[in-house]
Write a protein that holds these residues in place. Structure first.
Motif, PDB file in Angstrom:
ATOM      1  N   ASN A   1      -3.430  17.235  -0.442  1.00 37.19           N
ATOM      2  CA  ASN A   1      -4.264  16.229  -1.094  1.00 37.19           C
ATOM      3  C   ASN A   1      -3.499  14.904  -1.127  1.00 37.19           C
ATOM      4  N   VAL A   2      -4.169  13.824  -0.719  1.00 40.44           N
ATOM      5  CA  VAL A   2      -3.518  12.528  -0.593  1.00 40.44           C
ATOM      6  C   VAL A   2      -4.105  11.538  -1.585  1.00 40.44           C
ATOM      7  N   ALA A   3      -3.241  10.751  -2.210  1.00 43.53           N
ATOM      8  CA  ALA A   3      -3.659   9.659  -3.083  1.00 43.53           C
ATOM      9  C   ALA A   3      -3.066   8.370  -2.526  1.00 43.53           C
TER      10      ALA A   3
ATOM     11  N   TYR B   1       0.845  -1.190   0.000  1.00 43.10           N
ATOM     12  CA  TYR B   1       0.000   0.000   0.000  1.00 43.10           C
ATOM     13  C   TYR B   1       0.883   1.245   0.000  1.00 43.10           C
ATOM     14  N   TYR B   2       0.655   2.109  -0.993  1.00 43.64           N
ATOM     15  CA  TYR B   2       1.430   3.335  -1.167  1.00 43.64           C
ATOM     16  C   TYR B   2       0.563   4.552  -0.889  1.00 43.64           C
ATOM     17  N   ALA B   3       1.214   5.670  -0.528  1.00 49.52           N
ATOM     18  CA  ALA B   3       0.523   6.942  -0.370  1.00 49.52           C
ATOM     19  C   ALA B   3       1.459   8.061  -0.802  1.00 49.52           C
ATOM     20  N   VAL B   4       0.856   9.142  -1.283  1.00 46.07           N
ATOM     21  CA  VAL B   4       1.617  10.334  -1.640  1.00 46.07           C
ATOM     22  C   VAL B   4       0.718  11.539  -1.385  1.00 46.07           C
ATOM     23  N   ALA B   5       1.306  12.623  -0.916  1.00 46.03           N
ATOM     24  CA  ALA B   5       0.561  13.859  -0.661  1.00 46.03           C
ATOM     25  C   ALA B   5       1.204  14.988  -1.435  1.00 46.03           C
ATOM     26  N   ASP B   6       0.366  15.866  -2.005  1.00 42.20           N
ATOM     27  CA  ASP B   6       0.920  17.040  -2.674  1.00 42.20           C
ATOM     28  C   ASP B   6       1.132  18.144  -1.649  1.00 42.20           C
ATOM     29  N   TYR B   7       1.628  19.274  -2.097  1.00 46.24           N
ATOM     30  CA  TYR B   7       1.962  20.358  -1.173  1.00 46.24           C
ATOM     31  C   TYR B   7       0.733  21.075  -0.627  1.00 46.24           C
TER      32      TYR B   7
END
Length: 151
Positions: A97-99, A88-94
């Motif tokens: 907002n999280v995907a 399971y991966y996650a990334v957040a923008d500045y």
């Protein structure tokens, strides 16, 4: 009379403030980043590192651009029956907002078990061992619903 004028001024100022808030909200970044996966020939085993799991994945955002360096591995769930590992991966923008996305890899369960990783037994499931492996010394159990979801 002076009270009525102050009331009218405060009403107008409140309206202007509401209008500014609506404009600022409309211009804010509310779009989550997107993942792009490349083919990766990897078998999850006891020597797999977080860097191995992140290779072959990029993250992009329409406003912030390339966010690949901000990708994190949230967890890894092993499915012993299917001999797979769900990462399971996650990334957040500045803008916050999280995907989140998941990816399934074949797993060498025998190798992982030979490393003496302790498993907790989970009640009310057909299979009793669903380990959650984290990077470090922490090992805990994961529910059968997550490992069987196929995400």
């Amino acid at each position: 009379m002076k009270g009525n004028i102050l009331g009218i001024i405060f009403t107008i100022l409140s309206g202007v403030l509401i209008a500014l808030i609506v404009v600022a909200y409309g211009r804010s970044d509310r779009t989550e980043p997107e993942f792009r996966f490349s083919a990766l020939d990897l078998v999850y085993d006891s020597s797999t590192t977080e860097d191995d799991l992140i290779s072959g994945i990029n993250a992009y955002d329409t406003k912030d651009g390339d966010l690949t360096g901000r990708i994190v591995v949230e967890k890894v769930v092993l499915n012993k029956e299917q001999e797979t590992a769900v990462v399971y991966y996650a990334v957040a923008d500045y803008s916050g907002n999280v995907a989140k996305q998941s990816r399934v890899f074949p797993a060498d369960i025998e190798d992982i078990e030979n490393q003496n990783i302790e498993f907790e037994e989970i009640e009310d499931t057909e299979e009793t061992e669903y380990p959650r492996l984290s990077f470090g010394d922490e090992v805990s159990a994961e529910s059968s619903a997550e490992s069987g979801s196929g995400e």
